[in-house]
Write an enzyme that holds these catalytic residues in place. Structure first.
Site, PDB file in Angstrom:
ATOM      1  N   THR A 194      21.825 -38.414   7.691  1.00  0.00           N
ATOM      2  CA  THR A 194      21.909 -37.910   6.327  1.00  0.00           C
ATOM      3  C   THR A 194      23.193 -36.919   6.310  1.00  0.00           C
ATOM      4  O   THR A 194      23.958 -36.919   5.593  1.00  0.00           O
ATOM      5  CB  THR A 194      20.616 -37.139   5.914  1.00  0.00           C
ATOM      6  OG1 THR A 194      19.704 -37.955   5.637  1.00  0.00           O
ATOM      7  CG2 THR A 194      20.817 -36.250   4.333  1.00  0.00           C
TER       8      THR A 194
ATOM      9  N   ARG B 290      21.351 -23.541  -5.654  1.00  0.00           N
ATOM     10  CA  ARG B 290      22.168 -23.246  -6.600  1.00  0.00           C
ATOM     11  C   ARG B 290      21.681 -22.978  -7.813  1.00  0.00           C
ATOM     12  O   ARG B 290      20.326 -23.627  -8.069  1.00  0.00           O
ATOM     13  CB  ARG B 290      23.308 -24.232  -6.981  1.00  0.00           C
ATOM     14  CG  ARG B 290      24.217 -24.605  -5.567  1.00  0.00           C
ATOM     15  CD  ARG B 290      25.260 -25.371  -5.700  1.00  0.00           C
ATOM     16  NE  ARG B 290      24.915 -26.669  -5.883  1.00  0.00           N
ATOM     17  CZ  ARG B 290      24.401 -27.623  -5.014  1.00  0.00           C
ATOM     18  NH1 ARG B 290      24.804 -27.309  -3.710  1.00  0.00           N
ATOM     19  NH2 ARG B 290      24.152 -28.696  -5.178  1.00  0.00           N
TER      20      ARG B 290
ATOM     21  N   GLY C  34      16.688 -37.616   6.243  1.00  0.00           N
ATOM     22  CA  GLY C  34      16.580 -38.844   5.448  1.00  0.00           C
ATOM     23  C   GLY C  34      15.100 -39.584   5.712  1.00  0.00           C
ATOM     24  O   GLY C  34      14.326 -38.857   6.202  1.00  0.00           O
TER      25      GLY C  34
ATOM     26  N   GLU D  18       0.908  -1.238   0.167  1.00  0.00           N
ATOM     27  CA  GLU D  18       0.053   0.049  -0.081  1.00  0.00           C
ATOM     28  C   GLU D  18       0.791   1.141   0.062  1.00  0.00           C
ATOM     29  O   GLU D  18       0.591   2.202  -0.830  1.00  0.00           O
ATOM     30  CB  GLU D  18      -0.935  -0.001   1.295  1.00  0.00           C
ATOM     31  CG  GLU D  18      -1.761  -1.220   1.272  1.00  0.00           C
ATOM     32  CD  GLU D  18      -1.318  -2.432   2.088  1.00  0.00           C
ATOM     33  OE1 GLU D  18      -2.052  -3.135   2.907  1.00  0.00           O
ATOM     34  OE2 GLU D  18       0.030  -2.639   2.230  1.00  0.00           O
TER      35      GLU D  18
END
Length: 365
Positions: free
Chosen positions: A210, A221, A283, A64
């Protein structure tokens, strides 16, 4: 309002603030030609556009205020004009002042709103405007207004980050072969798409398993391999330490280690950091923990036409012993990405969360 929605899309999808667009229209001018984006058609009353604006991210002018500044730059008089905005003008002072006050001080006579603000800290703008004598209309193209808000809207409604679970697997549901190798199951086209998703979220989460097995960087990336301008928080969930030489300590977003196995606790920590959209990447045990807790709002499943027959599955044990208890999902979109397919779906059922590996009641080994 459609023009305001289009303007809102120009803002960033990530960050604590919503994407909002605003168009300021002059009073009725029958038969006058409409400027770009103005509503109306043949035989209708058309209004000239006096100003347009959108929110460009936290700390910048709200839509606004940006539209009012645009109108001033055009030399337009906005007294008595109509402000068409995709989200209810805020009524609080944060990094910027209240938009409700800005509209009142500018002399706006009518405000048309698509979506009421679900943020309890910011709502109230419509009431303030009405109490000051401004004509306020709400609910115009509300579905489109909610859509452009993306993950921000449900995050504010639920009081926690919106959670997208990302899975990337073979056709038979494996994320790694029997020897542990996993690069690459999906194609470069699918991986590029996944990096675009990373660039839109506020945080990415993986478990410590993981981190130790794959040593991910968790960065967003470009196709050429360069870091995108926005880098999400890199969140590690679990009790084990992140190795000092891990790539997570390299260039990218801030590293946040949440030492817990409880997904609700993870979301509480991230909510305190104003995270609106969390991407859970791995994972299998972390994926299962969020599913068991009923805290997955959306699934992005990248499926490659590859068969492995054995190896690590995409989701660990959910404690389901009969098909009647299966986690069902409603497909929303299917996207072809080179040889792969992306299925975007919404879970419709939850599974029990007690007594299973990876929940708050047990410890990761």
């Amino acid at each position: 309002m459609r023009r305001a929605v289009d303007l809102a899309r120009r803002g960033p999808a990530h960050g604590p603030n919503p994407r909002v667009g605003c168009v300021i229209l002059a009073g009725d001018t029958p038969g006058a030609p409409a400027e770009q984006g103005a509503p109306g058609g043949r035989g209708e009353t058309q209004r000239a556009v006096l100003g347009e604006g959108w929110h460009r991210g936290a700390g910048t002018s709200h839509a606004e205020v940006a539209a009012l500044a645009d109108a001033r730059g055009r030399g337009a008089d906005v007294r008595g004009a109509t402000a068409v905005v995709t989200l209810e003008p805020c009524d609080h002072t944060g990094r910027t002042g209240p938009c409700s006050i800005a509209l009142l001080e500018a002399g706006i006579g009518r405000v048309v709103i698509s979506v009421p603000d679900p943020n309890v800290a910011a709502t109230g703008g419509a009431d303030r405007l009405r109490s000051a004598g401004v004509d306020v209309v709400e609910g115009l193209l509300e579905e489109q207004g909610i859509e452009v808000l993306g993950a921000w809207f449900p995050a504010l409604e639920r009081g926690r980050p919106f959670v997208t679970l990302k899975l990337a697997s073979s056709l038979d549901g494996r994320v790694a072969a029997a020897d542990g190798t996993s690069r690459w199951i999906t194609s470069d086209v699918a991986r590029a798409h996944a990096h675009r998703l990373r660039a839109e979220v506020d945080a990415i989460a993986v478990g410590t398993g993981t981190v130790l097995a794959d040593d991910p960087s968790l960065t967003a990336r470009t196709a050429s391999g360069e870091l995108t301008e926005h880098q999400p928080l890199r969140v590690v969930v679990g009790l084990r330490d992140v190795p000092s030489g891990a790539r997570l300590h390299g260039p990218g977003g801030e590293l946040v280690h949440v030492r817990t196995h409880d997904p609700a606790e993870v979301l509480a920590v991230l909510a305190a950091r104003e995270v609106r959209h969390l991407l859970v990447e791995g994972g299998p045990r972390l994926a299962a923990a969020f599913l068991r807790a009923g805290l997955v709002d959306e699934v992005h499943a990248y499926v490659a036409p590859v068969l492995l027959g054995s190896g690590l599955t995409a989701v660990a044990d959910l404690g389901i012993t009969t098909i009647a208890d299966a986690v069902r999902l409603v497909p929303r979109e299917v996207v072809h990405l080179g040889p792969d397919i992306l299925l975007v779906a919404t879970p419709t059922t939850n599974v029990p969360r007690t007594g299973l590996p990876g929940t708050a009641e047990t410890k990761e080994k």
